[in-house]
Design a protein around this motif. Structure first.
Motif, PDB file in Angstrom:
ATOM      1  N   SER A   1      -8.095   6.243   0.634  1.00  0.00           N
ATOM      2  CA  SER A   1      -7.307   6.767   1.751  1.00  0.00           C
ATOM      3  C   SER A   1      -5.929   7.204   1.262  1.00  0.00           C
ATOM      4  CB  SER A   1      -7.132   5.690   2.828  1.00  0.00           C
ATOM      5  OG  SER A   1      -6.315   6.144   3.882  1.00  0.00           O
ATOM      6  N   GLY A   2      -5.467   8.326   1.785  1.00  0.00           N
ATOM      7  CA  GLY A   2      -4.109   8.746   1.450  1.00  0.00           C
ATOM      8  C   GLY A   2      -3.857  10.190   1.824  1.00  0.00           C
ATOM      9  N   ALA A   3      -2.589  10.526   1.948  1.00  0.00           N
ATOM     10  CA  ALA A   3      -2.187  11.903   2.236  1.00  0.00           C
ATOM     11  C   ALA A   3      -0.979  12.249   1.373  1.00  0.00           C
ATOM     12  CB  ALA A   3      -1.840  12.080   3.714  1.00  0.00           C
ATOM     13  N   ILE A   4      -1.040  13.410   0.747  1.00  0.00           N
ATOM     14  CA  ILE A   4       0.070  13.925  -0.046  1.00  0.00           C
ATOM     15  C   ILE A   4       0.628  15.147   0.667  1.00  0.00           C
ATOM     16  CG2 ILE A   4       0.739  14.996  -2.241  1.00  0.00           C
ATOM     17  CD1 ILE A   4      -1.545  13.343  -3.537  1.00  0.00           C
ATOM     18  N   VAL A   5       1.930  15.144   0.875  1.00  0.00           N
ATOM     19  CA  VAL A   5       2.597  16.293   1.488  1.00  0.00           C
ATOM     20  C   VAL A   5       3.644  16.807   0.503  1.00  0.00           C
ATOM     21  CG1 VAL A   5       3.958  17.148   3.431  1.00  0.00           C
ATOM     22  CG2 VAL A   5       2.275  15.322   3.799  1.00  0.00           C
TER      23      VAL A   5
ATOM     24  N   GLN B   1       0.833  -1.199   0.000  1.00  0.00           N
ATOM     25  CA  GLN B   1       0.000   0.000   0.000  1.00  0.00           C
ATOM     26  C   GLN B   1       0.869   1.251   0.000  1.00  0.00           C
ATOM     27  OE1 GLN B   1      -1.519  -1.327   3.819  1.00  0.00           O
ATOM     28  NE2 GLN B   1      -0.986   0.663   4.740  1.00  0.00           N
ATOM     29  N   ILE B   2       0.243   2.383  -0.317  1.00  0.00           N
ATOM     30  CA  ILE B   2       0.881   3.701  -0.194  1.00  0.00           C
ATOM     31  C   ILE B   2      -0.069   4.580   0.604  1.00  0.00           C
ATOM     32  CG2 ILE B   2       1.862   5.703  -1.363  1.00  0.00           C
ATOM     33  CD1 ILE B   2       2.148   3.911  -3.877  1.00  0.00           C
TER      34      ILE B   2
ATOM     35  N   TYR C   1      -3.452   4.373  -6.647  1.00  0.00           N
ATOM     36  CA  TYR C   1      -3.316   3.412  -5.546  1.00  0.00           C
ATOM     37  C   TYR C   1      -4.025   3.928  -4.287  1.00  0.00           C
ATOM     38  CZ  TYR C   1       0.261   1.037  -8.331  1.00  0.00           C
ATOM     39  OH  TYR C   1       0.934   0.364  -9.323  1.00  0.00           O
ATOM     40  N   MET C   2      -3.974   5.227  -4.068  1.00  0.00           N
ATOM     41  CA  MET C   2      -4.641   5.802  -2.900  1.00  0.00           C
ATOM     42  C   MET C   2      -6.156   5.757  -3.048  1.00  0.00           C
ATOM     43  SD  MET C   2      -2.270   9.110  -1.916  1.00  0.00           S
ATOM     44  CE  MET C   2      -0.728   8.899  -1.028  1.00  0.00           C
ATOM     45  N   THR C   3      -6.650   6.136  -4.208  1.00  0.00           N
ATOM     46  CA  THR C   3      -8.111   6.159  -4.391  1.00  0.00           C
ATOM     47  C   THR C   3      -8.692   4.749  -4.385  1.00  0.00           C
ATOM     48  OG1 THR C   3      -7.807   6.265  -6.808  1.00  0.00           O
ATOM     49  CG2 THR C   3      -8.101   8.351  -5.633  1.00  0.00           C
TER      50      THR C   3
ATOM     51  N   GLN D   1     -12.690  11.219  -2.156  1.00  0.00           N
ATOM     52  CA  GLN D   1     -12.136   9.875  -2.345  1.00  0.00           C
ATOM     53  C   GLN D   1     -11.126   9.527  -1.248  1.00  0.00           C
ATOM     54  OE1 GLN D   1     -11.321   8.861  -6.638  1.00  0.00           O
ATOM     55  NE2 GLN D   1     -11.779  11.038  -6.922  1.00  0.00           N
ATOM     56  N   GLY D   2     -11.172  10.304  -0.175  1.00  0.00           N
ATOM     57  CA  GLY D   2     -10.375   9.964   0.995  1.00  0.00           C
ATOM     58  C   GLY D   2      -8.927  10.398   0.960  1.00  0.00           C
ATOM     59  N   VAL D   3      -8.567  11.253   0.005  1.00  0.00           N
ATOM     60  CA  VAL D   3      -7.172  11.677  -0.129  1.00  0.00           C
ATOM     61  C   VAL D   3      -7.044  13.157   0.223  1.00  0.00           C
ATOM     62  CG1 VAL D   3      -5.208  11.939  -1.695  1.00  0.00           C
ATOM     63  CG2 VAL D   3      -6.737   9.966  -1.928  1.00  0.00           C
ATOM     64  N   ARG D   4      -6.090  13.477   1.077  1.00  0.00           N
ATOM     65  CA  ARG D   4      -5.784  14.862   1.419  1.00  0.00           C
ATOM     66  C   ARG D   4      -4.489  15.283   0.743  1.00  0.00           C
ATOM     67  NH1 ARG D   4      -3.993  15.639   6.024  1.00  0.00           N
ATOM     68  NH2 ARG D   4      -3.498  13.499   6.660  1.00  0.00           N
TER      69      ARG D   4
END
Length: 265
Positions: free
Chosen positions: A140-144, A89-90, A134-136, A183-186
Motif C-alpha cells: 500500500s502507498g501513494a507517491i505524489v 508506516q509510510i 516500506y510501501m511494498t 504491489q499496491g503503490v500508486r
C-alpha cells in the motif's frame, strides 16, 4: 475538514518554505494534517520544517520535523527509517523539492545543470528508492511528485535544466506507477503552472527586470484567468492524488495552471 487522510502518515519532502508565506510543500503539509494525517516534515533547513511543524501543532495536528539533504542517498534512507520508527508506516510520499535557475544550453553552466538536475530529479529518485520498500512491504502507498508545466511546454523564458528535470520527473513517475501497481503503490504528478509562491521571488525577479511587483504583474497577465495560482491550488490537487478518492488514479499528471497549457498562444 473531511479527515480524508485520517490514519495516514505522510512524508513531505520540502515541507518548509523558501521565504515568507506559503510554499507548495508547506501548504501541502498543513493540508494533509488538517485532513487527519500524521506529517513527517522534511527540509534541508531544519528551521523551515520546524516552522511548518509549529503551524500544524498549533492547529491541533501531529507533525515531526527532520533535516535531510535531498541529494544525499544516506540522508533520505535515514529519513524513511526515522519516519517508520516515529509513526510505524509510510502511506504517502510527497516529493516537493525544487529549484529554478534560468538559462538555455549556452548560458547554463555545467555546474548549474548538474545542481538543478540533482535537486529536481535525482532527489525524487532517491526518495522513492528508500521509501518504496516500506510501501511494498505493506502492499500500500501513494507517491505524489510535484512537477511543473515547464516539463511539457515553454513558459516564457529558457529554463533548460529545470524543464529537462521536470520532463524526466513525469516519465519517472509513470514508470514507477506501472512497475509498482500490482504491489499496491500508486504514483502520480501535479504540474503547477505560474504560481505565486516564495520560490519565484528571488531567482526569477531578475529575469523579469528585477522588480518583484512587475514580475507578479507580468506573470498574472500570462494566465488565462488573469491571475497566478498559489500554493493551496497545488496542495489540494496533491491531496486528491494522495487520498483514497484517487485509489484508481495511477501514472497520470494533473495540470494546475488556470488553462495556460490549453492555450496555443
Amino acid at each position: 475538514m473531511s479527515e480524508r487522510m485520517k490514519g495516514k502518515t505522510v512524508i513531505v519532502v520540502g515541507a518548509g518554505s523558501s521565504g515568507p508565506g506559503w510554499g507548495n510543500g508547506k501548504a501541502a503539509a498543513a493540508l494533509y494534517a488538517r485532513e487527519g494525517a500524521k506529517v513527517f516534515a522534511v527540509d534541508f533547513r531544519l528551521e523551515a520544517a520546524q516552522e511548518t511543524e509549529s503551524i500544524i501543532r498549533a492547529e491541533g495536528g501531529e507533525c515531526s520535523s527532520f533535516r535531510a539533504d535531498v541529494v544525499s542517498s544516506e540522508d533520505l534512507r535515514d529519513m524513511a527509517a526515522a519516519c517508520v520508527e516515529q509513526y510505524g508506516q509510510i502511506d504517502v510520499l510527497h516529493n516537493n523539492v525544487g529549484i529554478v535557475e534560468t538559462g538555455g544550453p549556452v548560458e547554463t553552466s555545467e555546474e548549474s545543470w548538474n545542481r538543478v538536475i540533482a535537486v529536481n530529479q535525482t532527489s525524487v529518485f532517491l526518495a522513492c528508492k528508500h521509501v518504496l520498500p516500506y510501501m511494498t512491504a505493506r502492499n500500500s502507498g501513494a507517491i505524489v511528485n510535484i512537477g511543473s508545466i515547464a516539463g511539457v511546454r515553454w513558459i516564457g523564458f529558457p529554463y533548460v535544466a529545470y524543464s529537462a528535470a521536470k520532463a524526466a520527473l513525469i516519465s519517472m513517475t509513470t514508470n514507477i506507477a506501472v512497475q509498482y501497481a500490482a504491489q499496491g503503490v500508486r504514483a502520480n504528478c501535479v504540474l503547477p503552472g505560474l504560481m505565486n509562491t516564495p520560490l519565484i521571488r528571488e531567482p526569477l525577479a531578475k529575469t523579469y527586470g528585477g522588480n518583484v511587483d512587475s514580475m507578479i504583474e507580468q506573470r498574472d497577465k500570462l494566465s488565462p484567468t488573469g491571475k497566478m495560482g498559489d500554493a493551496w491550488d497545488t496542495a489540494y490537487a496533491a491531496l486528491y492524488l494522495a487520498s483514497e478518492e484517487a485509489r484508481y488514479v495511477n501514472g497520470t499528471s494533473i495540470v494546475v495552471d488556470g488553462g495556460l497549457t490549453a492555450r496555443c498562444v
